[in-house]
Design a protein around this motif. Structure first.
Motif, short mmCIF file in Angstrom:
data_model
loop_
_atom_site.label_atom_id
_atom_site.label_comp_id
_atom_site.label_asym_id
_atom_site.label_seq_id
_atom_site.Cartn_x
_atom_site.Cartn_y
_atom_site.Cartn_z
N TYR A 107 0.84 -1.21 0.00
CA TYR A 107 0.00 0.00 0.00
C TYR A 107 0.87 1.25 0.00
O TYR A 107 0.62 2.19 -0.76
N GLN A 108 1.90 1.28 0.84
CA GLN A 108 2.79 2.43 0.91
C GLN A 108 3.47 2.68 -0.43
O GLN A 108 3.59 3.83 -0.87
N SER A 109 3.89 1.62 -1.08
CA SER A 109 4.55 1.77 -2.38
C SER A 109 3.58 2.28 -3.43
O SER A 109 3.92 3.17 -4.24
N PRO B 180 9.62 5.09 2.28
CA PRO B 180 9.27 4.58 3.63
C PRO B 180 8.70 5.70 4.50
O PRO B 180 8.97 6.87 4.27
N VAL B 181 7.89 5.30 5.49
CA VAL B 181 7.35 6.28 6.43
C VAL B 181 8.02 6.20 7.78
O VAL B 181 7.70 6.97 8.69
N THR B 182 8.90 5.21 7.99
CA THR B 182 9.63 5.11 9.25
C THR B 182 10.99 5.74 9.08
O THR B 182 11.45 6.00 7.98
N GLY B 183 11.64 5.97 10.23
CA GLY B 183 12.96 6.56 10.19
C GLY B 183 13.05 7.75 11.09
O GLY B 183 12.82 8.88 10.67
N ARG C 128 8.29 14.04 4.25
CA ARG C 128 7.19 14.18 3.29
C ARG C 128 6.26 12.99 3.38
O ARG C 128 5.04 13.12 3.33
N ASN C 129 6.83 11.79 3.51
CA ASN C 129 6.02 10.58 3.57
C ASN C 129 5.19 10.51 4.85
O ASN C 129 4.04 10.06 4.85
N VAL D 284 -1.50 -7.22 -1.69
CA VAL D 284 -2.47 -6.29 -2.27
C VAL D 284 -3.86 -6.56 -1.69
O VAL D 284 -4.56 -5.65 -1.24
N MET D 285 -4.26 -7.84 -1.68
CA MET D 285 -5.56 -8.20 -1.11
C MET D 285 -5.59 -7.99 0.39
O MET D 285 -6.65 -7.80 0.99
N ALA D 286 -4.43 -8.01 1.02
CA ALA D 286 -4.36 -7.83 2.47
C ALA D 286 -4.88 -6.47 2.90
O ALA D 286 -5.43 -6.33 4.00
#
Length: 639
Positions: free
Chosen positions: A110-112, A118-121, A144-145, A266-268
């Motif tokens: 979903y993030q991709s 990435p949204v972590t860090g 930004r993410n 994707v279905m997840a």
């Protein structure tokens, strides 16, 4: 004989809700006096009201109430239960929809697809080792993410704000049932678009559309359920519904948890979003088989239908309640110019100023509900547990069990709301949550430092988190939704519910937007910030909010008509000085006092008895401080 308290609004005088059954609204002559034949004239006016014509565009909105189509039960309590369960399903959908993004946000696919990976860090104070999901420097791309992630979640609340305002107006024009169908259609479209979203733009548009539908449903369902329930059980009624609301939140979480085990990632994340459609179809189709609000039916001149709805949902005689509703309808039809959003915010007369007072109370209560921190804890629970030192899978399991605990804690609201009142429930709830968050913040500070006690401190954070959500569920979850349905008069009650959702949207939108940054910037300090916000909210509840428990929806106008101060203690004193029997607005109305009020007898609690004064005087001076505190707390409605 009970006195009649009247107040001049132009050439119309509104009776106090404490008037006896025979009292009717009175019209003043040109000199401001009551004509000698006023009671007969008023009786005629009371029986022959100038009801509004149906809205010309009503036929373009599908669905609606039909007396022939309405489901019927032999016993009113069975109808009452059916309404309760159905409203619970609608509120469960609201919980499911609000919680469905919690793990969707963690899905790498979903993030991709949304271009936010990435949204972590982030850097954690006192951490000296790298973990797989953290980096030691914050990049511009990561910032930004993080902003985009919070934006996708919070843009939903722009839709809920719009949907609430639309549905509030529609519910007054076409009825509560048609407004719910209207919201269901928007929610259906939004859910379908979210399920098939291909990029961040499409997802944001879908979230706004879904928000319009959910905002409409959230605005109308609490109003509808309160108007078809009796005043003695409104708190329990909504508490049961919100048990199902948190059940929806927990259901969404566990569906996502097990869906994430699917190798097809994707279905997840698409499957949980698509399952919203099942709820929406049940709500949009099923509402058409339930009764319309008797108060709205009466306002539209459909008295026989209103009587039939009351008989279907009440035990015993319904004529007293029917007459109370009709008396209030007369006045509100004569003040229909105030039934506009602009008039409720920019008043031009005393009645409109009363409405603005109520709007501020409803909106601010919803904002305070978010300030006490529930959105931070539930939506970002996984991050909170990971910060406390748990691995990702354990954090997800803890967050899921926390939602289950949260759901069962709502059962206690069935007891607290109607037994102890709204004010006491909120004040002591905020006190308890503040202490829990203070302890959790301190423990989290130590849990983020390496050492032999790291796991023990992490377990302490988890325990405090469970206690916090349970306390919130038992105290603050239902009250901000129940309260607006109790303080707004009939002709603007749906719009009052809309203003409540506006406050909820503002609070949620801001909190969900800034929370990722808070965890990134101050980590455990987020919990300490929430501790301070809980303390901040307590004085507002004590000073501004009148007690509504045990009072009928029509009785609430007494406080706003005769009280001139935003301070509920000063307003109560002003109401008492006017000789009005129901003047203790810091305390719950007891069932026996309500019975005396309806029968026209003087209430036994209207003034302090000589025995109470004598008991105060007999107190030993050593015991007096504690006794004085209990007395003051009792007078404030807190004990």
């Amino acid at each position: 004989m009970t006195s009649h308290h009247v107040e001049n609004h132009g050439n119309v005088v509104r009776p106090s809700e404490t008037s006896s059954e025979s009292a009717v609204p009175q019209t003043l002559d040109e000199k401001g006096a009551v004509p000698t034949d006023s009671y007969q004239v008023d009786r005629d006016d009371y029986e022959n009201l100038n009801y509004p014509k149906p809205w010309k565009f009503e036929k373009w909105f599908i669905g609606g109430y039909s007396q022939k189509r309405m489901i019927k039960f032999k016993k009113p309590k069975n109808m009452y239960r059916a309404i309760n369960y159905f409203a619970g399903i609608a509120i469960m959908f609201y919980g499911y929809d609000q919680g469905v993004m919690s793990q969707v946000n963690l899905n790498e696919t979903y993030q991709s697809l949304m271009s936010i990976a990435p949204v972590t860090g982030r850097v954690h104070p006192a951490r000296c080792v790298c973990r797989q999901d953290f980096v030691l420097t914050k990049s511009a791309g990561n910032s930004r993410n993080v902003a985009a992630l919070g934006g996708i979640v919070s843009v939903y609340y722009i839709g809920t704000l719009i949907g609430a305002l639309l549905a509030g107006s529609l519910a007054d024009r076409c009825g509560r049932v048609k407004a719910v169908v209207f919201g269901s259609l928007w929610a259906l479209l939004g859910a379908a678009l979210q399920t098939g979203a291909q990029n961040i733009t499409m997802m944001c548009i879908a979230r706004v559309i879904a928000g319009v539908g959910v905002g409409a449903i959230d605005c109308v369902i609490p109003v509808w359920s309160a108007e078809v329930s009796s005043h003695s059980a409104r708190g329990a009624f909504l508490a049961i519904e919100f048990f199902m609301n948190i059940g929806g939140l927990a259901l969404a979480y566990w569906i996502e948890y097990f869906a994430y085990l699917n190798p097809n990632k994707v279905m997840a994340w698409r499957t949980p979003l698509g399952l919203q459609i099942i709820f929406i179809l049940i709500i949009g189709f099923g509402i058409n088989f339930f009764p319309e609000s008797p108060r709205w039916l009466m306002k539209m001149g459909r008295e026989d239908e209103a009587r039939n709805v009351l008989k279907a949902t009440r035990e015993g005689d319904v004529e007293y309640e029917l007459k109370s509703i009709k008396k209030i309808v007369k006045f509100e039809l004569e003040t229909s110019t105030a039934n506009h959003y602009a008039a409720m915010i920019f008043p031009k007369d005393k009645y409109s100023r009363q409405l603005r007072w109520r709007v501020v109370l409803a909106v601010w209560l919803q904002i305070m509900q978010e300030l006490v921190g529930i959105g931070v804890i539930t939506v970002y629970a996984v991050d909170l547990f990971k910060d406390a030192g748990f691995d990702e899978n354990t954090s997800k399991l803890l967050a899921g069990f926390n939602n289950i605990s949260y759901m069962f804690s709502v059962i206690f609201a069935v007891i607290t709301l109607d037994r102890y009142g709204r004010r006491s429930t909120m004040v002591w709830g905020a006190v308890a949550m503040a202490l829990i968050l203070l302890i959790a913040g301190i423990l989290d500070m130590f849990a983020q430092k390496p050492g032999p006690s790291k796991k023990a401190f992490g377990a302490g954070v988890a325990t405090m988190t469970f206690l916090y959500t349970a306390t919130f569920g038992a105290t603050w979850l239902t009250t901000p939704w129940l309260y607006p349905t109790e303080i707004f008069p009939l002709n603007v009650r749906a719009k009052g519910g809309a203003w409540s959702v506006v406050g909820w949207s503002i609070g949620n939108g801001v909190i969900t937007m800034i929370t990722p940054f808070l965890f990134q910037a101050i980590s455990y300090g987020t919990l300490l910030l929430l501790f301070g916000l809980n303390i901040f909210c307590i004085p507002f509840v004590i000073l501004l909010y009148p007690e509504t428990a045990g009072r009928s929806l029509e009785q609430m106008d007494t406080f706003f008509e005769h009280g001139a101060s935003w301070n509920v203690f000063k307003s109560s004193q002003q109401i008492r000085e006017q000789g009005i029997e129901d003047w203790r607005w810091t305390k719950k109305m007891k069932a026996e006092d309500q019975a005396e009020l309806e029968s026209g007898r003087k209430m036994s609690t209207a003034q302090r008895s000589p025995e109470e004064d004598e008991k105060d005087a007999r107190q030993n001076w050593k015991k007096r401080p504690g006794y004085t505190f209990r007395r003051k707390a009792s007078n404030a409605g807190l004990m």
